[in-house]
Design an enzyme around this catalytic site. Sequence first.
Site, PDB file in Angstrom:
ATOM      1  N   ASP A  74       0.357  -1.305   0.171  1.00  0.00           N
ATOM      2  CA  ASP A  74       0.223   0.567  -0.102  1.00  0.00           C
ATOM      3  C   ASP A  74       0.861   1.414   0.173  1.00  0.00           C
ATOM      4  OD1 ASP A  74      -2.634   0.968  -0.478  1.00  0.00           O
ATOM      5  OD2 ASP A  74      -2.767   1.549   2.086  1.00  0.00           O
ATOM      6  N   TYR A 159       0.705  11.329  -8.330  1.00  0.00           N
ATOM      7  CA  TYR A 159       1.150  12.482  -8.101  1.00  0.00           C
ATOM      8  C   TYR A 159       2.375  12.705  -8.438  1.00  0.00           C
ATOM      9  CZ  TYR A 159      -3.230  11.948  -5.062  1.00  0.00           C
ATOM     10  OH  TYR A 159      -4.104  12.752  -4.270  1.00  0.00           O
ATOM     11  N   LYS A 180      13.569   6.701 -11.157  1.00  0.00           N
ATOM     12  CA  LYS A 180      12.471   7.026 -10.214  1.00  0.00           C
ATOM     13  C   LYS A 180      12.363   5.757  -9.594  1.00  0.00           C
ATOM     14  CE  LYS A 180       7.467   6.700  -9.472  1.00  0.00           C
ATOM     15  NZ  LYS A 180       6.355   6.834  -9.362  1.00  0.00           N
TER      16      LYS A 180
HETATM   17  P1  IMP Z   1      -1.731   2.075  -4.391  1.00  0.00           P
HETATM   18  O1  IMP Z   1       0.147   1.751  -3.158  1.00  0.00           O
HETATM   19  O2  IMP Z   1      -1.130   1.194  -5.908  1.00  0.00           O
HETATM   20  O3  IMP Z   1      -3.337   1.837  -3.651  1.00  0.00           O
HETATM   21  O4  IMP Z   1      -2.030   4.143  -4.674  1.00  0.00           O
HETATM   22  C1  IMP Z   1      -2.194   4.768  -3.726  1.00  0.00           C
HETATM   23  C2  IMP Z   1      -2.260   6.267  -4.615  1.00  0.00           C
HETATM   24  O5  IMP Z   1      -1.534   6.570  -3.998  1.00  0.00           O
HETATM   25  C3  IMP Z   1      -1.997   6.122  -5.876  1.00  0.00           C
HETATM   26  O6  IMP Z   1      -3.061   6.074  -6.846  1.00  0.00           O
HETATM   27  C4  IMP Z   1      -1.557   7.556  -5.933  1.00  0.00           C
HETATM   28  O7  IMP Z   1      -2.112   8.647  -6.179  1.00  0.00           O
HETATM   29  C5  IMP Z   1      -0.799   7.835  -5.185  1.00  0.00           C
HETATM   30  N1  IMP Z   1       0.885   6.943  -5.282  1.00  0.00           N
HETATM   31  C6  IMP Z   1       1.345   6.198  -4.816  1.00  0.00           C
HETATM   32  N2  IMP Z   1       2.631   5.785  -5.257  1.00  0.00           N
HETATM   33  C7  IMP Z   1       2.603   7.048  -6.014  1.00  0.00           C
HETATM   34  C8  IMP Z   1       3.604   7.071  -6.899  1.00  0.00           C
HETATM   35  O8  IMP Z   1       4.577   6.640  -6.950  1.00  0.00           O
HETATM   36  N3  IMP Z   1       4.321   8.254  -7.668  1.00  0.00           N
HETATM   37  C9  IMP Z   1       2.420   8.914  -7.713  1.00  0.00           C
HETATM   38  N4  IMP Z   1       1.657   8.624  -6.704  1.00  0.00           N
HETATM   39  C10 IMP Z   1       1.983   7.610  -5.966  1.00  0.00           C
END
Ligand code: IMP
Length: 202
Positions: A74, A159, A180
Amino acid sequence: MTSAAHRRAIICTGNAHKVEELGELLAGLDFDFAALPAETELPPETADTFVGNARIKAEAGHAGFPDAWVIADDSGLIVDALDGAPGVWSARFAGEHATDTENVDLLLERLADTPDDERTARFACVLVTIAPDGSELVAEGFVEGTILRAPAGESGFGYDPVFVPIGHTESFAQLGSDVKAQLSHRAHAAQALRDQLVELGA
Ligand code: IMP
């Protein structure tokens, strides 16, 4: 823990990109990485911490595939001037089905009056791994940075267009995936997990 060749590790995500990325970051550890079968439904992320939400997904994966190692993640963006928001709600900041653009626009709106030197933020990633014997490993990674006043760059997701990692002058979306991959919260969390697995002899 025994060390059998080519253990199966299931990444609890519907995102094929994450499976590939984690496979690369954990290469050489004697795991065959696979995504959850497409028909598998993960429970909703109802916790208010990253580790809580990752654990919900990992436990669901372990229940469905008790003989495999399962890894769930997460992640999100923590903004100091917003008391840690959007945090675990990063994907849903502007609403349940918000687009990346809507989330970024809301973030910039909330930070409109925040001076440059107070626009500090970090991405966080937590990986929860459950072994076939039920034992759990938790690994965290962070990348510190600041939030721009307008999006810049085309690559990446979420983001990335407004996040400038510390030590750089361009956003993640301008720096691109190779840079990245070295700097990211996910890379740091995967490295921490790798260290723990090596220490366990896994
Ligand atoms: P998840 O962990 O895939 O549920 O990501 C949660 C949310 O955090 C994503 O939808 C993005 O909005 C943000 N997020 C997580 N990691 C990144 C990243 O590496 N770059 C930009 N946004 C991120």
